[in-house]
Design a protein around this motif. Structure first.
Motif, mmCIF file in Angstrom:
data_model
loop_
_atom_site.group_PDB
_atom_site.id
_atom_site.type_symbol
_atom_site.label_atom_id
_atom_site.label_comp_id
_atom_site.label_asym_id
_atom_site.label_seq_id
_atom_site.Cartn_x
_atom_site.Cartn_y
_atom_site.Cartn_z
ATOM 1 N N GLN A 79 -25.257 66.118 41.313
ATOM 2 C CA GLN A 79 -26.489 65.451 41.236
ATOM 3 C C GLN A 79 -25.910 64.569 40.171
ATOM 4 N N LYS A 80 -25.772 64.850 39.574
ATOM 5 C CA LYS A 80 -24.763 64.532 38.027
ATOM 6 C C LYS A 80 -23.422 63.377 38.496
ATOM 7 N N ARG A 81 -23.166 62.156 37.606
ATOM 8 C CA ARG A 81 -22.377 61.086 38.636
ATOM 9 C C ARG A 81 -21.050 62.495 37.204
ATOM 10 N N PHE A 82 -20.317 62.360 37.966
ATOM 11 C CA PHE A 82 -18.855 62.429 37.292
ATOM 12 C C PHE A 82 -17.470 61.627 37.534
ATOM 13 N N ILE A 83 -18.196 60.377 38.076
ATOM 14 C CA ILE A 83 -16.546 59.440 37.652
ATOM 15 C C ILE A 83 -16.851 58.928 36.885
ATOM 16 N N THR A 84 -16.002 58.253 36.182
ATOM 17 C CA THR A 84 -15.551 57.961 35.032
ATOM 18 C C THR A 84 -15.225 55.938 35.310
ATOM 19 N N LYS A 85 -16.101 55.303 34.218
ATOM 20 C CA LYS A 85 -16.023 54.197 34.519
ATOM 21 C C LYS A 85 -14.584 53.119 34.987
ATOM 22 N N PHE A 86 -14.143 54.019 34.693
ATOM 23 C CA PHE A 86 -12.578 53.157 35.403
ATOM 24 C C PHE A 86 -12.138 53.272 37.198
ATOM 25 N N GLU A 87 -13.242 54.515 37.316
ATOM 26 C CA GLU A 87 -12.890 54.899 38.753
ATOM 27 C C GLU A 87 -13.885 54.137 39.419
ATOM 28 N N ALA A 88 -15.237 53.973 38.579
ATOM 29 C CA ALA A 88 -16.429 52.908 39.322
ATOM 30 C C ALA A 88 -15.540 51.544 39.994
ATOM 31 N N GLU A 89 -14.690 51.053 38.695
ATOM 32 C CA GLU A 89 -14.645 50.043 38.869
ATOM 33 C C GLU A 89 -13.217 49.473 39.861
ATOM 34 N N ALA A 90 -12.907 51.050 40.121
ATOM 35 C CA ALA A 90 -12.263 50.961 40.867
ATOM 36 C C ALA A 90 -12.317 50.721 42.572
ATOM 37 N N LEU A 91 -13.651 51.345 42.768
ATOM 38 C CA LEU A 91 -13.920 51.421 43.852
ATOM 39 C C LEU A 91 -15.129 50.817 43.986
ATOM 40 N N LEU A 92 -15.497 49.685 43.253
ATOM 41 C CA LEU A 92 -16.122 48.895 43.683
ATOM 42 C C LEU A 92 -14.979 47.535 43.350
ATOM 43 N N ALA A 93 -14.205 47.648 43.503
ATOM 44 C CA ALA A 93 -12.882 46.100 43.398
ATOM 45 C C ALA A 93 -12.262 46.724 44.730
ATOM 46 N N GLY A 94 -12.990 47.393 45.280
ATOM 47 C CA GLY A 94 -12.381 47.624 46.920
ATOM 48 C C GLY A 94 -13.247 47.642 47.295
ATOM 49 N N ILE A 95 -14.619 47.402 47.468
ATOM 50 C CA ILE A 95 -15.377 47.327 48.382
ATOM 51 C C ILE A 95 -14.638 46.011 48.253
ATOM 52 N N MET A 96 -15.245 44.842 46.914
ATOM 53 C CA MET A 96 -15.263 43.516 46.685
ATOM 54 C C MET A 96 -13.697 42.490 47.696
ATOM 55 N N VAL A 97 -12.801 43.228 47.213
ATOM 56 C CA VAL A 97 -11.486 42.578 48.389
ATOM 57 C C VAL A 97 -11.534 42.761 49.748
ATOM 58 N N ASP A 98 -11.964 43.724 50.097
ATOM 59 C CA ASP A 98 -12.441 44.014 51.764
ATOM 60 C C ASP A 98 -13.812 43.268 52.559
ATOM 61 N N THR A 99 -15.075 42.922 51.383
ATOM 62 C CA THR A 99 -15.696 41.975 51.572
ATOM 63 C C THR A 99 -16.104 40.547 50.945
ATOM 64 N N ASN A 100 -14.724 40.146 50.944
ATOM 65 C CA ASN A 100 -14.573 39.071 50.291
ATOM 66 C C ASN A 100 -15.265 38.606 49.222
ATOM 67 N N ASN A 101 -16.294 39.564 48.010
ATOM 68 C CA ASN A 101 -16.933 39.329 47.118
ATOM 69 C C ASN A 101 -17.840 39.232 47.571
ATOM 70 N N PHE A 102 -18.419 40.621 48.552
ATOM 71 C CA PHE A 102 -19.632 40.346 49.432
ATOM 72 C C PHE A 102 -20.294 39.453 50.462
ATOM 73 N N SER A 103 -19.453 38.367 50.745
ATOM 74 C CA SER A 103 -19.738 37.594 51.503
ATOM 75 C C SER A 103 -19.600 37.779 52.624
ATOM 76 N N GLY A 104 -18.648 38.667 53.507
ATOM 77 C CA GLY A 104 -18.403 39.410 55.265
ATOM 78 C C GLY A 104 -18.523 40.546 54.651
ATOM 79 N N ARG A 105 -18.812 40.906 55.973
ATOM 80 C CA ARG A 105 -18.882 42.968 56.274
ATOM 81 C C ARG A 105 -19.778 43.803 55.688
ATOM 82 N N THR A 106 -20.836 42.870 55.977
ATOM 83 C CA THR A 106 -21.691 44.267 54.236
ATOM 84 C C THR A 106 -22.743 44.454 55.128
ATOM 85 N N GLY A 107 -23.406 45.852 54.908
ATOM 86 C CA GLY A 107 -24.535 46.046 54.694
ATOM 87 C C GLY A 107 -25.424 46.199 54.066
#
Length: 585
Positions: free
Chosen positions: A407-435
């Motif tokens: 229930q409690k968020r356990f990831i660090t700021k860096f881990e959240a940014e790494a995951l967000l970067a992964g999403i952004m690179v594969d969606t071309n900054n949320f311009s494609g393949r997003t739901g």
């Protein structure tokens, strides 16, 4: 002597000289050709069979059709290259007809599944909840009846159909038209209805045919649905697949996968995490996410990575500076493996693309988290597989899994940014393949501390790479049929990143339906990045080069030269467009 010998034989025979000319024949040769006098004629001109082929006719079956009959060719034993060859014509009309009939009547098992059934029903109003499934049911049964093949319901969303190989060939010739009929169903929901089909046929047994059909259906659904996959003893063929994979609103599977992962991680003595070779931001972000889960559960974890390109330098260096994450080479990882070691694979579902195939073979317990469409060589025996082709990225799937561990968020700021970067690179900054789930995952990561400005630093490139990208775009070739081609000059460790960005940028040009960017990496491999707005399926084109991806975003790495690859690529694209035009007429 030989002339008298062949005249006495009660079946058609002729003798072919070293120059390919017929030097003699018996009277029964009229049963093969429309006239008896073939002496002096060229054997190849009469039969279409070259003299060299006759040298191995006794081991390599040669059958010709003449006078509406079929003849199998035999020769004298071990004919020599420069000797005369005695050719015997063994009539095989009845035998071949019987064999052909057996082949046509071979049993075929076909599984049919309604894609996204739960979402289809949930998205419909209460009074029309059964309308679309009933329409699909009628279409499927009518399609089966048109091939005299019974269709039996196996539940609310599935069917099994029994047919024959001859009927299956006709279905394939018609490109499984039932896919188009189901897709044309009018509905008030925000995604089209579709089905997946898996057909299996084997010479071994009916059980083998059933297993092939099950594997084919799994492959069809794993590739996003709306397609038919036919598996035989010889190989696999794909049909359809024109829709984007539909995002699932039901999050139950993520909870089930998270529960299974928790049990496997707790049972392991250690966890090894790896992505594909030369990992990108998505593979690294998903690996960091998996590491955070292991840390939360108190289990030792190691990220396996031999090499990375310059595009990962910033985020990799930041991870190293934190001195939290154990990143090791595959050589060290292999020495650490025990029977209780768990391997988590992210951002790929193909053994040939992983960082270390030796590690795959060494670890019997494996978890796969990926968003790419499945292919024929995808992993077959993973302990847990979370492969969802609707997802934007492996990082999106990992972010959802993390939410189901506590229930409690356990990831660090860096881990959240790494995951967000992964999403952004594969969606071309949320311009494609997003739901919807993509933005929900990003919002959750934002609440977990991800800073968009910090993430943007991960994507900064060197001036030389920026100029290379600009030069490639400036020299792009825009064709009349809406396809753009671009190439990057020189060798660089960032070719993959540059190509992806070039292909994305080219889609911004009016009239461009698909774009392909090529370049050479430092290993002198040709890297292809392919993008599409949906009209052209770039995944199937990249699969011809041993790559893959999605309908609108795919890539490949090829060992041949860039010039040769581009020539082949243009041929494949042209053939794909011509095929689509024929099917639409």
């Amino acid at each position: 002597m030989r002339k008298n010998y062949i005249k006495q034989l009660p079946f058609p025979v002729c003798v072919v000289g070293a120059d390919g000319i017929i030097v003699s024949a018996n009277s029964f040769i009229k049963n093969v050709f429309v006239y008896e006098d073939i002496v002096g004629s060229n054997f190849f001109a009469l039969t279409g069979v070259r003299r060299e082929s006759l040298l191995t006719a006794n081991t390599d079956e040669i059958i010709i059709e003449r006078n509406k009959r079929l003849f199998k060719l035999w020769t004298n034993e071990n004919p020599k290259e420069n000797d005369d060859i005695i050719v015997f014509f063994d009539e095989a009309t009845a035998r071949e007809s019987f064999r052909s009939k057996l082949e046509e009547d071979k049993a075929v098992i076909i599984y049919i599944n309604i894609d996204n059934y739960d979402d289809l029903v949930a998205s419909s109003s209460e009074d029309s909840r059964r309308v679309i499934p009933a329409q699909i049911d009628g279409i499927v049964r009518k399609w089966g009846a048109s091939y005299d093949s019974p269709v039996i319901s196996t539940g609310e969303e599935g069917y099994v159909m029994y047919s024959s190989f001859g009927k299956l060939v006709k279905m394939a010739d018609d490109n499984f038209s039932v896919l188009d009929e189901v897709r044309r169903i009018e509905s008030k929901i925000d995604f089209p209805a579709s089905i997946s089909i898996g057909a299996g046929v084997s010479d071994v047994s009916l059980m083998e045919s059933t297993e092939l059909a099950e594997a084919a259906l799994e492959l069809a659904t794993g590739r996003g649905g709306d397609q038919a996959v036919v598996k035989t003893d010889e190989g696999t063929r794909y049909f359809g697949g024109t829709l984007q994979a539909i995002e699932k609103s039901n999050r139950g599977k993520a909870r089930v996968i998270a529960h299974a992962m928790r049990a496997m991680i707790n049972d392991a003595d250690k966890v090894l995490i790896m992505g594909h070779r030369w990992p990108d931001m998505d593979a690294f972000g998903a690996a960091i996410g998996a590491y955070s889960i292991c840390r939360f559960l108190g289990k030792d974890a190691f990220i396996v990575m031999d090499r990375h390109n310059e595009a990962l330098d910033t985020i990799y260096d930041q991870a190293a500076d934190l001195e939290v994450y154990e990143v090791i080479k595959q050589e060290k990882a292999l020495k650490m493996v025990t029977p209780k070691t768990l391997l988590i694979i992210v951002d790929t579902n193909r053994p040939m693309l992983v960082e270390s195939y030796d590690l795959v073979k060494a670890c019997s317990a494996r978890v796969i988290i990926d968003h790419h469409r499945m292919t024929e060589d995808s992993f077959k025996n993973a302990s847990v597989a979370y492969i969802e082709s609707y997802a934007s990225s492996a990082s999106e799937l990992m972010a959802e899994l993390i939410q189901n561990f506590a229930q409690k968020r356990f990831i660090t700021k860096f881990e959240a940014e790494a995951l967000l970067a992964g999403i952004m690179v594969d969606t071309n900054n949320f311009s494609g393949r997003t739901g919807v789930r993509t933005f929900e995952a990003a919002a959750w990561l934002k609440r977990a501390g991800a800073d968009a400005t910090e993430v943007k630093r991960f994507f900064q490139m060197e001036q030389t790479d920026f100029k290379s990208k600009a030069s490639s775009i400036a020299r792009a070739d825009f064709t009349d049929y809406g396809v753009a081609y671009a190439s990057t000059r020189g060798h660089t460790g960032n070719t993959q990143i540059i190509n992806a960005q070039v292909a994305d940028e080219l889609l911004m040009v009016k009239g461009v339906k698909a774009s392909f960017a090529l370049g050479m990496n430092e290993k002198e491999q040709t890297i292809i990045s392919a993008r599409s707005l949906g009209e052209i399926n770039v995944q199937t084109i990249m699969e011809k080069f041993g790559g893959g991806g999605h309908l609108t975003s795919a890539a490949a790495q090829v060992d041949e030269s860039m010039g040769f690859v581009e020539e082949q690529l243009r041929k494949f694209v042209k053939a794909s467009l011509e095929k689509d035009n024929q099917e639409n007429q």
